[in-house]
Motif scaffolding. Structure first.
Motif, PDB file in Angstrom:
ATOM      1  N   PRO A 417      40.473 -11.492  41.984  1.00 46.89           N
ATOM      2  CA  PRO A 417      39.784 -10.878  43.300  1.00 46.89           C
ATOM      3  C   PRO A 417      38.970  -9.159  42.574  1.00 46.89           C
ATOM      4  N   VAL A 418      38.380  -9.003  43.637  1.00 47.38           N
ATOM      5  CA  VAL A 418      37.968  -7.363  43.356  1.00 47.38           C
ATOM      6  C   VAL A 418      38.755  -6.660  44.037  1.00 47.38           C
ATOM      7  N   ILE A 419      38.706  -5.900  42.800  1.00 45.20           N
ATOM      8  CA  ILE A 419      39.413  -4.833  43.612  1.00 45.20           C
ATOM      9  C   ILE A 419      38.870  -3.219  43.216  1.00 45.20           C
ATOM     10  N   VAL A 420      38.774  -2.655  43.885  1.00 43.83           N
ATOM     11  CA  VAL A 420      38.003  -1.003  44.328  1.00 43.83           C
ATOM     12  C   VAL A 420      39.271  -0.193  44.627  1.00 43.83           C
ATOM     13  N   ALA A 421      38.996   0.476  43.335  1.00 45.79           N
ATOM     14  CA  ALA A 421      39.549   2.227  43.299  1.00 45.79           C
ATOM     15  C   ALA A 421      38.681   3.585  44.458  1.00 45.79           C
ATOM     16  N   VAL A 422      40.088   3.757  45.012  1.00 47.77           N
ATOM     17  CA  VAL A 422      39.680   4.937  45.914  1.00 47.77           C
ATOM     18  C   VAL A 422      40.288   5.969  46.345  1.00 47.77           C
ATOM     19  N   GLY A 423      40.162   7.549  45.810  1.00 49.06           N
ATOM     20  CA  GLY A 423      41.199   8.641  46.202  1.00 49.06           C
ATOM     21  C   GLY A 423      41.192   9.341  47.990  1.00 49.06           C
ATOM     22  N   ALA A 424      42.240  10.328  47.659  1.00 48.61           N
ATOM     23  CA  ALA A 424      42.080  10.421  49.159  1.00 48.61           C
ATOM     24  C   ALA A 424      40.658  11.522  49.530  1.00 48.61           C
ATOM     25  N   PRO A 445      39.051 -12.360  46.982  1.00 46.28           N
ATOM     26  CA  PRO A 445      40.035 -11.949  47.813  1.00 46.28           C
ATOM     27  C   PRO A 445      39.704 -10.444  46.999  1.00 46.28           C
ATOM     28  N   LEU A 446      40.114  -9.130  48.595  1.00 44.02           N
ATOM     29  CA  LEU A 446      40.270  -7.288  48.025  1.00 44.02           C
ATOM     30  C   LEU A 446      41.525  -7.054  47.670  1.00 44.02           C
ATOM     31  N   GLU A 447      41.727  -6.343  46.773  1.00 38.64           N
ATOM     32  CA  GLU A 447      42.134  -4.868  46.356  1.00 38.64           C
ATOM     33  C   GLU A 447      42.218  -3.644  46.484  1.00 38.64           C
ATOM     34  N   VAL A 448      42.697  -2.800  47.347  1.00 34.62           N
ATOM     35  CA  VAL A 448      42.796  -2.067  47.518  1.00 34.62           C
ATOM     36  C   VAL A 448      43.708  -0.762  46.394  1.00 34.62           C
ATOM     37  N   VAL A 449      43.417  -0.539  45.785  1.00 33.00           N
ATOM     38  CA  VAL A 449      44.163   0.645  44.589  1.00 33.00           C
ATOM     39  C   VAL A 449      43.887   2.474  45.153  1.00 33.00           C
ATOM     40  N   HIS A 450      44.620   2.813  45.724  1.00 30.45           N
ATOM     41  CA  HIS A 450      44.314   3.706  45.825  1.00 30.45           C
ATOM     42  C   HIS A 450      45.427   4.904  44.729  1.00 30.45           C
ATOM     43  N   VAL A 451      44.334   5.983  44.581  1.00 28.90           N
ATOM     44  CA  VAL A 451      45.212   6.534  43.104  1.00 28.90           C
ATOM     45  C   VAL A 451      45.279   7.698  43.448  1.00 28.90           C
ATOM     46  N   ALA A 473      47.309   5.729  54.077  1.00 27.73           N
ATOM     47  CA  ALA A 473      45.922   5.712  53.803  1.00 27.73           C
ATOM     48  C   ALA A 473      45.654   3.930  53.055  1.00 27.73           C
ATOM     49  N   VAL A 474      46.506   3.440  52.345  1.00 26.11           N
ATOM     50  CA  VAL A 474      46.451   2.224  51.949  1.00 26.11           C
ATOM     51  C   VAL A 474      46.636   1.284  53.521  1.00 26.11           C
ATOM     52  N   THR A 475      47.142   1.575  54.281  1.00 21.27           N
ATOM     53  CA  THR A 475      47.576   1.049  54.990  1.00 21.27           C
ATOM     54  C   THR A 475      46.166   0.481  56.400  1.00 21.27           C
TER      55      THR A 475
END
Length: 573
Positions: A417-424, A445-451, A473-475
């Motif tokens: 996967p490609v993982i992307v890390a984001v905040g609020a 595939p993409l995985e969104v990781v909310h920090v 936020a993730v949803t």
């Protein structure tokens, strides 16, 4: 496929409500250093001994300590704004009364009332700023840390200037400034929702049954014993007037602020929490012994006190983070329990130091202070295993090190996967969309990781985002990507204070998932904070076994390496 992208938000572009509370924070953080320059003048003007004057610290801090046990319960019943306003009003009244009295006993008594107001204020100020700030919690924390630094550094300077006019000046000055902050808070800060659950007034004391929290609390008690011995008695052997004392403690305050905000996180990321605290407490013990041995030489005392600011700044930051790491209870409860023990040590120290100085000579309290700093080392060592396990994510009780919580449909196994890390923050959608294009181009595939971080500043800790808000936020990201035909899954990465630990946790997750790439966007904290040693991005880059890239909707992805991080840091200068 891009989300709307605007100009990067400045952390100082905030609603007026945030500025009102931030201004009050500056004045509140002045509280300790403000009176240091006038201690000798108080003794002379009111015909009091140094031990009597030292009770200004004792009454203030002991009442603050006891009140810390109940402020969580008060705030959960009447709400954060009312607690904040009550604290400000109490400070205004008792600071003015302290300036109006003509006896040392009167000042000591009114400082006790001031301590009650201070406890009510500091227990809620960070939470109110976070709740009211725009552009996510990062800007709020920057603003709070700025207020902290300004208050610590400017307090002694203002105290020295006003104290040069009269010893009453600092008290009336605080009363006037806090009255302005009180009016602004009443007018500008909206009512905030009360917590869903009322906190028990006994919760902080019950939390001390946990060995890790008790160990860190006793260590903080010993540390504060030495710290407030120095603050309460170092002004006397310096033989300076109020203005000169103000300059000395301003230099001290600048080092406290700088090492607390900028250097402590980097040292923690490089060496770990416990090793840095061992070295730091030992260094403080040596500095205090130098003051004791050179107590008859004003120059020695002045230089040693200023140098101690660097050690104190590091300790103030890392002890709170250590408490949050080992504590199995809610963050506000852990903060209250820790604050109780911490301020008790600070309150008792000046009283005992005064008695010792009267019975022996002025060097003895400083030698005792040096001993308490050194005794804190074996106390901390007794809990070393707990702290090490917590940092390694295997602490006992509730998980307090960075944790990952899945959101949505589990990611399919197979393709890296490609993982992307984001905040609020308002740029998060643009960052996710940029990472989605990268995933599409590599057929991954993409995985969104909310920090999601728990902010830790001084003795305070506050959850900057609820679990429900993080999940929402993730949803929202997943729903938007689904409408665009992009298959994605989500995770919530929850961390406590230490951004570097969260970065390393994401690197481990990426390795376990066999990730092709980890993408990060530009931080709203700015490039200086994002690419510094000890930051989330820096720790992730150093620990990751796959490619890490910086994505920007207007530019090609930029690979991050140790060399490129150095270049990015250089570009910010």
């Amino acid at each position: 496929m891009s989300a709307p992208r605007g100009k990067a938000a400045s952390p100082f572009r905030q609603p007026r409500a945030v500025w009102a509370v931030a201004f009050a924070c500056v004045i509140s953080f002045m509280g300790i250093g403000l009176v240091d320059p006038i201690l000798p003048a108080l003794a002379e003007s009111l015909d009091a001994t140094p031990s009597q004057v030292s009770l200004l610290f004792s009454s203030y801090l002991i009442v603050t300590a006891v009140a810390m046990l109940f402020v969580g319960w008060v705030s959960s019943r009447i709400g954060a704004k009312r607690t904040l306003v009550t604290g400000l009003a109490v400070i205004v009244v008792f600071a003015a009364l302290a300036g109006a009295t003509d006896s040392i006993n009167g000042i000591v008594g009114f400082r006790a009332g001031w301590g009650l107001g201070n406890a009510l204020f500091i227990a809620t100020s960070l939470a109110v700023i976070v709740a009211s700030a725009s552009g996510g919690f990062s800007g709020a924390i920057i603003l709070y840390e700025t207020a902290l630094g300004l208050g610590i550094a400017v307090g002694p300077l203002l105290g020295g200037e006003l104290g040069g006019i009269s010893w009453r000046g600092p008290f009336f000055g605080v009363a006037a400034l806090m009255a302005v902050a009180l009016i602004a808070t009443l007018a500008l800060v909206p009512d905030l929702p009360r917590p869903e659950r009322v906190t028990s007034p006994l919760a902080p004391l019950k939390a001390l049954r946990h060995r890790g929290l008790l160990t860190m609390g006793v260590m903080a008690l010993l540390y504060n014993w030495g710290f407030f011995t120095m603050l309460g008695y170092a002004p006397y052997p310096m033989e300076l007037d109020a203005h000169e004392l103000g300059l000395v403690f301003t230099a001290w305050g600048l080092l406290v602020a700088a090492f607390s905000v900028f250097f402590a996180p980097r040292l923690q990321a490089r060496y770990g929490t416990a090793p840095v605290l061992y070295a730091n407490l030992t260094g403080l013990g040596i500095v205090m012994a130098v003051i004791a041995a050179g107590v008859t030489d004003p120059t020695t005392v002045i230089v040693a006190v200023i140098v101690s600011g660097a050690f104190i700044g590091i300790n103030n930051t890392l002890t709170t983070q250590a408490v949050m790491l080992v504590s199995p209870v809610e963050r506000p409860v852990a903060s209250s329990a820790y604050g109780f023990l911490r301020f008790i040590g600070g309150g008792l120290a000046p009283y005992v130091a005064g008695k010792l100085a009267d019975a022996t000579d002025l060097s003895v309290p400083f030698y005792l202070g040096a001993a308490t700093f050194l005794l804190a080392v074996p106390v901390l060592a007794s809990g070393h295993g707990l702290l090490r396990r917590a940092e390694a994510e295997t602490g006992e009780g509730e998980a307090v090190a960075p944790t990952l919580t899945p959101v949505g449909t589990p990611a399919p196994t197979g393709a890296p996967p490609v993982i992307v890390a984001v905040g609020a923050h308002h740029e998060s959608a643009a960052v996710v969309d940029a990472a989605a294009r990268l995933a599409r181009d590599t057929r991954s595939p993409l995985e969104v990781v909310h920090v999601r971080q728990t902010a830790v500043v001084e003795e305070q800790a506050v959850d900057t985002e609820t679990e429900a808000a993080a999940e929402a936020a993730v949803t929202a990201h997943l729903d938007r990507l689904g409408r665009l035909g992009v298959a994605a899954t989500g995770q919530i990465l929850t961390g406590v204070g230490d951004h570097a630990a969260a970065g390393r946790a994401l690197a481990r997750h990426a390795a376990e998932a066999g990730a092709r790439t980890v993408a990060v966007g530009r931080s709203p904290r700015g490039p200086l904070a994002q690419f510094a040693e000890g930051s989330f991005t820096s720790a992730l880059t150093h620990a990751a076994t796959c490619t890490v890239v910086l994505v920007d909707p207007d530019e090609e992805p930029r690979p991050l390496t140790a060399r490129s991080l150095t270049q990015l840091r250089a570009e910010t200068r």
